[in-house]
Design a protein around this motif. Structure first.
Motif, PDB file in Angstrom:
ATOM      1  N   SER A  58       0.820  -1.213   0.000  1.00 40.42           N
ATOM      2  CA  SER A  58       0.000   0.000   0.000  1.00 40.42           C
ATOM      3  C   SER A  58       0.851   1.259   0.000  1.00 40.42           C
ATOM      4  N   LEU A  59       2.123   1.128   0.379  1.00 43.84           N
ATOM      5  CA  LEU A  59       3.030   2.280   0.397  1.00 43.84           C
ATOM      6  C   LEU A  59       3.805   2.439  -0.907  1.00 43.84           C
ATOM      7  N   SER A  60       3.489   1.594  -1.917  1.00 45.83           N
ATOM      8  CA  SER A  60       4.265   1.614  -3.159  1.00 45.83           C
ATOM      9  C   SER A  60       4.113   2.931  -3.933  1.00 45.83           C
ATOM     10  N   LEU A  61       3.038   3.684  -3.676  1.00 46.43           N
ATOM     11  CA  LEU A  61       2.838   4.952  -4.373  1.00 46.43           C
ATOM     12  C   LEU A  61       3.709   6.066  -3.816  1.00 46.43           C
ATOM     13  N   VAL A  62       4.193   5.884  -2.580  1.00 46.64           N
ATOM     14  CA  VAL A  62       4.986   6.954  -1.946  1.00 46.64           C
ATOM     15  C   VAL A  62       6.431   6.529  -1.703  1.00 46.64           C
ATOM     16  N   CYS A  63       6.751   5.260  -1.938  1.00 48.12           N
ATOM     17  CA  CYS A  63       8.133   4.816  -1.778  1.00 48.12           C
ATOM     18  C   CYS A  63       8.491   3.891  -2.932  1.00 48.12           C
ATOM     19  N   SER A  64       9.705   3.406  -2.945  1.00 46.32           N
ATOM     20  CA  SER A  64      10.174   2.566  -4.038  1.00 46.32           C
ATOM     21  C   SER A  64       9.368   1.276  -4.145  1.00 46.32           C
ATOM     22  N   PRO A  65       8.861   0.922  -5.353  1.00 44.67           N
ATOM     23  CA  PRO A  65       8.148  -0.353  -5.509  1.00 44.67           C
ATOM     24  C   PRO A  65       9.008  -1.552  -5.145  1.00 44.67           C
ATOM     25  N   MET A  66      10.309  -1.479  -5.390  1.00 41.29           N
ATOM     26  CA  MET A  66      11.193  -2.586  -5.030  1.00 41.29           C
ATOM     27  C   MET A  66      11.259  -2.752  -3.518  1.00 41.29           C
ATOM     28  N   LEU A  67      11.370  -1.642  -2.797  1.00 41.66           N
ATOM     29  CA  LEU A  67      11.437  -1.698  -1.341  1.00 41.66           C
ATOM     30  C   LEU A  67      10.119  -2.181  -0.759  1.00 41.66           C
ATOM     31  N   SER A  68       8.989  -1.700  -1.283  1.00 44.69           N
ATOM     32  CA  SER A  68       7.689  -2.131  -0.762  1.00 44.69           C
ATOM     33  C   SER A  68       7.422  -3.585  -1.092  1.00 44.69           C
ATOM     34  N   GLY A  69       7.954  -4.071  -2.229  1.00 48.66           N
ATOM     35  CA  GLY A  69       7.741  -5.459  -2.607  1.00 48.66           C
ATOM     36  C   GLY A  69       8.583  -6.436  -1.822  1.00 48.66           C
ATOM     37  N   TRP A  70       9.827  -6.056  -1.545  1.00 55.52           N
ATOM     38  CA  TRP A  70      10.775  -6.977  -0.898  1.00 55.52           C
ATOM     39  C   TRP A  70      10.987  -6.678   0.582  1.00 55.52           C
ATOM     40  N   GLY A  71      10.334  -5.649   1.112  1.00 55.81           N
ATOM     41  CA  GLY A  71      10.557  -5.246   2.503  1.00 55.81           C
ATOM     42  C   GLY A  71      10.241  -6.350   3.500  1.00 55.81           C
ATOM     43  N   ALA A  72       9.086  -7.024   3.345  1.00 57.24           N
ATOM     44  CA  ALA A  72       8.693  -8.089   4.279  1.00 57.24           C
ATOM     45  C   ALA A  72       9.674  -9.249   4.217  1.00 57.24           C
ATOM     46  N   ASN A  73      10.161  -9.585   3.006  1.00 63.49           N
ATOM     47  CA  ASN A  73      11.137 -10.666   2.875  1.00 63.49           C
ATOM     48  C   ASN A  73      12.453 -10.315   3.563  1.00 63.49           C
ATOM     49  N   LEU A  74      12.893  -9.075   3.402  1.00 62.45           N
ATOM     50  CA  LEU A  74      14.154  -8.663   4.018  1.00 62.45           C
ATOM     51  C   LEU A  74      14.065  -8.687   5.539  1.00 62.45           C
ATOM     52  N   MET A  75      12.921  -8.231   6.081  1.00 63.87           N
ATOM     53  CA  MET A  75      12.746  -8.259   7.538  1.00 63.87           C
ATOM     54  C   MET A  75      12.661  -9.687   8.054  1.00 63.87           C
ATOM     55  N   GLY A  76      11.914 -10.537   7.331  1.00 66.46           N
ATOM     56  CA  GLY A  76      11.809 -11.939   7.733  1.00 66.46           C
ATOM     57  C   GLY A  76      13.138 -12.653   7.653  1.00 66.46           C
ATOM     58  N   LEU A  77      13.915 -12.358   6.623  1.00 66.72           N
ATOM     59  CA  LEU A  77      15.229 -12.977   6.471  1.00 66.72           C
ATOM     60  C   LEU A  77      16.174 -12.537   7.581  1.00 66.72           C
ATOM     61  N   ALA A  78      16.118 -11.259   7.948  1.00 62.90           N
ATOM     62  CA  ALA A  78      16.980 -10.747   9.016  1.00 62.90           C
ATOM     63  C   ALA A  78      16.668 -11.423  10.347  1.00 62.90           C
ATOM     64  N   VAL A  79      15.371 -11.591  10.652  1.00 61.56           N
ATOM     65  CA  VAL A  79      14.978 -12.255  11.900  1.00 61.56           C
ATOM     66  C   VAL A  79      15.395 -13.713  11.882  1.00 61.56           C
ATOM     67  N   ALA A  80      15.194 -14.386  10.728  1.00 62.00           N
ATOM     68  CA  ALA A  80      15.550 -15.801  10.617  1.00 62.00           C
ATOM     69  C   ALA A  80      17.054 -16.012  10.794  1.00 62.00           C
ATOM     70  N   VAL A  81      17.848 -15.170  10.155  1.00 62.68           N
ATOM     71  CA  VAL A  81      19.314 -15.294  10.286  1.00 62.68           C
ATOM     72  C   VAL A  81      19.748 -15.043  11.722  1.00 62.68           C
ATOM     73  N   LYS A  82      19.108 -14.076  12.379  1.00 63.39           N
ATOM     74  CA  LYS A  82      19.426 -13.784  13.784  1.00 63.39           C
ATOM     75  C   LYS A  82      19.123 -14.989  14.665  1.00 63.39           C
TER      76      LYS A  82
END
Length: 330
Positions: free
Chosen positions: A302-326
């Motif tokens: 829903s934030l893709s109109l105000v921020c980068s579509p790449m960041l809005s698309g991959w943001g949840a994956n990056l956060m999940g990956l960071a938690v998993a690696v931790k």
């Protein structure tokens, strides 16, 4: 693998039951044939697979850890100084193969199934499938372009406007460039036409027919494969078009294909931390983690109109990956 396939079949079945119940009024009112009802439900299986696969692999990983915890195998592995890397490598390989399968599903079957699903839905409503709208509007630089109808290598009712000029032609053909015919050129000052001249033939610069066709198709991103979305994304960038829809859909669908890998790594983190999860608790935890992951995906989209579509698309994956690696590499 056994709990994975069992939960995959169970979740798909529950989704189909829910979709049948929600569409029951439609079936009864339209008196739809059994064939159309079956087709309508089966066409939703590809999308249901995208939902069921990440939950199933997470549930399988948590069930696997629950059995190992019940037999004190995790305690034995930790106390003996044995590495968890073989387990991590195996589960990662399986979940990554599932992610690649979902990527292939997004590329091939899903867009075709969605298009046929919408067509079947119209038939069930008693209306004939609507013809494709071939009208195209786009902006290239300071030029506003409207094409009434696009048909392979020809166009009709084409209008090119700027703040000071307007060009209209009844039709155009593509022969190593666009050649417009039967048109008129106007000069505009202060919103009024001050000069006008008709022409029989005029060459203009427009994207090639394949590019125009792809731009037109990008208005319905759900019916496009990932390859078509990527080409549309690059095409709109090369022509300076302000269209974010194809880019947002491409990154969202690509990143969501890797949800089994992300959620499986989160499950592995729970295993390596030594948490003991029973059967019912593992099912509840799998649903909770999956729900949180989807909600995060939808919120970022829903934030893709105000921020980068790449960041809005991959943001949840990056956060999940960071938690998993931790969790895994503590």
């Amino acid at each position: 693998m056994k709990p994975f396939f069992l939960s995959f079949i169970l979740i798909n079945g529950l989704l189909l039951i829910g979709q049948t119940a929600s569409s029951l009024d439609r079936f009864l009112e339209s008196q739809t044939s059994l064939f159309l009802i079956t087709k309508f439900l089966l066409l939703q299986v590809p999308e249901n697979t995208l939902i069921a696969t990440p939950i199933s692999i997470l549930l399988a990983v948590l069930s696997f850890s629950g059995r190992m915890s019940a037999n004190n195998e995790l305690t034995a592995i930790s106390s003996s100084g044995i590495s968890f890397m073989p387990i991590i490598a195996l589960v990662s390989a399986i979940s990554l193969s599932l992610s690649l399968s979902l990527l292939y599903l997004n590329e091939t079957l899903l867009p075709v199934a969605y298009k046929e699903y919408m067509r079947t839905k119209q038939l069930m409503g008693g209306s004939q499938p609507q013809e494709e709208n071939n009208k195209l509007c786009l902006k290239i630089g300071e030029h506003f372009i409207t094409i009434g109808k696009l048909n392979e290598n020809s166009v009709s009712s084409i209008r090119i406007q700027t703040s000071k000029k307007e060009l209209y032609a009844e039709e155009g053909e593509y022969h190593q460039g666009w050649l417009l015919s039967n048109g008129v050129e106007r000069r505009i000052e202060n919103g009024e036409v001050v000069w006008e001249k008709r022409f029989d033939k005029r060459r203009v610069f427009l994207p090639c027919p394949k590019a125009l066709s792809l731009i037109l198709k990008s208005e319905k991103t759900e019916e496009m494969s990932l390859t078509e979305l990527f080409r549309a994304m690059r095409l709109t960038e090369s022509y300076g078009l302000a269209k974010r829809k194809a880019k947002t859909e491409f990154h969202f669908r690509t990143s969501f294909s890797f949800s089994p890998f992300i959620l499986a790594l989160l499950g592995l983190g729970i295993i390596t931390r030594g948490f003991k999860v029973g059967l019912y608790a593992s099912f509840g935890l799998a649903l909770a983690l999956s729900f949180f992951y989807w909600e995060m995906n939808l919120f970022l989209r829903s934030l893709s109109l105000v921020c980068s579509p790449m960041l809005s698309g991959w943001g949840a994956n990056l956060m999940g990956l960071a938690v998993a690696v931790k969790l895994v590499w503590r």
